[in-house]
Design a protein around this motif. Structure first.
Motif, PDB file in Angstrom:
ATOM      1  N   LEU A   1      82.478  18.883  77.091  1.00  0.00           N
ATOM      2  CA  LEU A   1      80.904  18.475  77.215  1.00  0.00           C
ATOM      3  C   LEU A   1      80.027  19.536  76.875  1.00  0.00           C
ATOM      4  N   ARG A   2      79.200  19.118  75.481  1.00  0.00           N
ATOM      5  CA  ARG A   2      78.469  20.210  74.967  1.00  0.00           C
ATOM      6  C   ARG A   2      77.385  20.264  75.643  1.00  0.00           C
ATOM      7  N   ASP A   3      76.548  18.929  75.782  1.00  0.00           N
ATOM      8  CA  ASP A   3      75.243  19.142  76.393  1.00  0.00           C
ATOM      9  C   ASP A   3      74.877  17.621  76.733  1.00  0.00           C
TER      10      ASP A   3
ATOM     11  N   ILE B   1      78.634  21.712  82.223  1.00  0.00           N
ATOM     12  CA  ILE B   1      78.561  21.795  80.748  1.00  0.00           C
ATOM     13  C   ILE B   1      79.920  22.903  80.207  1.00  0.00           C
ATOM     14  N   GLY B   2      80.643  22.423  79.406  1.00  0.00           N
ATOM     15  CA  GLY B   2      81.798  23.261  78.945  1.00  0.00           C
ATOM     16  C   GLY B   2      83.090  22.597  79.503  1.00  0.00           C
TER      17      GLY B   2
ATOM     18  N   GLU C   1      84.209  21.596  70.546  1.00  0.00           N
ATOM     19  CA  GLU C   1      84.197  22.915  70.908  1.00  0.00           C
ATOM     20  C   GLU C   1      82.952  22.976  71.743  1.00  0.00           C
ATOM     21  N   ARG C   2      82.749  24.085  72.611  1.00  0.00           N
ATOM     22  CA  ARG C   2      81.398  24.235  73.454  1.00  0.00           C
ATOM     23  C   ARG C   2      80.450  24.956  72.619  1.00  0.00           C
ATOM     24  N   THR C   3      79.190  24.722  73.016  1.00  0.00           N
ATOM     25  CA  THR C   3      77.994  25.366  72.243  1.00  0.00           C
ATOM     26  C   THR C   3      77.005  26.070  73.262  1.00  0.00           C
TER      27      THR C   3
END
Length: 442
Positions: free
Chosen positions: A235-237, A260-261, A293-295
């Motif tokens: 889950l990026r945002d 998030i993440g 990938e995470r941001t």
């Protein structure tokens, strides 16, 4: 959360999230947008320059100033040689220059952490350099095609003088950007600058996430749950502005279930609805962004995750670089020192009237401390430089922390002492390894 009762003083109105915030961040994580925008921009610029050149030629011919026009044709022919050289060399130059990026990314991924590759992908100077180089190449081709080869000023239809000057200006800009690009890439190949970049982005996110210091508002009854439909991923945002708008129109409060993440699977619930009218899946479509990938955009723990990964890689037997681990601990302690007195916990996003419309769970103080220290503490055996720096960092945080946030720090301090006592047989070595030192070993 329940909506605010009439007569109760509303909290100060929060700054509403930018409407295009998720889109902007997603475009920054791509490498194609900036070059594509540069190519579109140079096409428009070339069209304007070509129109100006045509207007200049028409003005000279209308006034019958053929001698002056002939001089312009000569200047354009002289510039043609330079532009031909630029056109033939630019693509080769681009290939050589950006091979540097691939080497830098490979080195950073192998020596630091694969998660730092995104720093190179998001580098503005790298994207700008590529965009300008490609634009210069395309512009030189367009200018060469604009020469009609007619030597007679009375019959000439195009003298690409402005276009030629514009191309030379682009070449000069390319050289300046090349110097800046090499300098930026060399900086990003140094671990201290990479960790400074991670730290600055993490602190910016920490300060940007405004939280209420007031007591928690009690959630109303849950009326529905919306499941995620799409491919699995991190889950990026979430699109906060749209979710707040949907909740306001329905008179409801939405609660983001995963953090998030988190890794999200299709069919799992992602949004809980509390009160109000029915909120359909269609209404919140494209408000949850899942990727591979995470941001950094909304992920508060991602910076600590990267710093901990760098420290763990540095302490591995293959690398054996405790000084890098100490530098990572410096940044971890810096982040925790900023967060120690901030209100943490769930984010409550409000509409324009100050009513809570979206609740988003984020890491607590305990979560952040555990993320930053637990794994590094587990591998400090045989590395007194790291244990001494960790002890100093925990002591500094204890001196800054309010009473309610000292327990987790004291727990990590006790566990650090236990690890050192269990793995270091000599009493003098144990005492040395547990002596607080902000430089590790000077």
């Amino acid at each position: 959360m329940s909506t605010q009762e009439p007569g109760v003083r509303r909290p100060p109105r929060r700054r509403r999230p930018p409407a295009l915030s998720p889109l902007r961040e997603h475009l920054r994580d791509t490498f194609w947008f900036a070059p594509a925008a540069g190519l579109v921009g140079v096409l428009l610029l070339w069209w304007a320059a070509a129109e100006l050149d045509a207007a200049i030629v028409a003005a000279f011919q209308e006034r019958r100033e053929y001698e002056a026009l002939g001089e312009l044709v000569g200047l354009a022919d002289d510039a043609k040689t330079i532009i031909t050289t630029v056109s033939s060399a630019m693509m080769t130059f681009i290939g050589v220059v950006f091979s540097i990026s691939l080497v830098a990314v490979q080195m950073a991924s192998g020596q630091l952490s694969p998660r730092v590759v995104r720093i190179f992908v998001r580098s503005r100077i790298t994207k700008l350099t590529l965009a300008v180089f490609l634009a210069t190449f395309v512009l030189s081709l367009l200018v060469l095609a604009a020469y009609d080869g007619e030597p007679d000023p009375r019959k000439v239809t195009a003298v690409p003088l402005v276009q030629s000057v514009l191309t030379m200006a682009m070449v000069a800009l390319s050289l300046v950007l090349f110097i800046a690009y090499v300098n930026s890439t060399l900086r990003l190949m140094r671990v201290s600058h990479v960790m400074d970049r991670i730290s600055r982005e993490s602190l910016a996110l920490l300060k940007a996430q405004e939280r209420d210091r007031e007591e928690e508002v009690v959630l109303g009854p849950e009326t529905a749950r919306l499941t995620y439909e799409g491919r699995a991923g991190a889950l990026r945002d979430v699109y906060i502005a749209r979710l707040v708008r949907v909740a306001r129109r329905r008179g409801a409060v939405l609660r983001l279930i995963p953090r998030i993440g988190d890794f999200v699977l299709p069919g799992t619930p992602v949004i809980a609805v509390h009160g109000g009218a029915e909120v359909t899946r269609k209404a919140v479509r494209r408000t949850v962004s899942v990727g591979v990938e995470r941001t950094f955009h909304q992920d508060l723990g991602f910076g600590l995750r990267q710093l901990a990964d760098i420290a763990l890689r540095a302490l591995s037997p293959a690398v054996n670089d405790p000084t890098t681990a100490v530098q990572a601990l410096d940044r971890i302690v810096q982040f925790l020192a900023v967060a120690v007195n901030l209100p943490l916990g769930a984010l409550r996003h409000r509409d324009g009237q100050g009513r809570v419309r979206l609740v988003q769970d984020v890491p607590s103080w305990t979560d952040l401390v555990d993320l930053g220290l637990t794994e590094i503490r587990g591998v400090v055996a045989g590395n007194p430089q790291v244990s001494r720096r960790m002890m100093a960092g925990i002591d500094d945080l204890l001196s800054l922390a309010p009473p309610g946030r000292r327990e987790v720090l004291e727990r990590h301090r006790a566990l650090l002492v236990e690890v050192v006592e269990r793995t270091v047989p000599d009493a003098a070595d144990r005492e040395f390894a547990l002596t607080a030192d902000r430089q590790g070993i000077g």
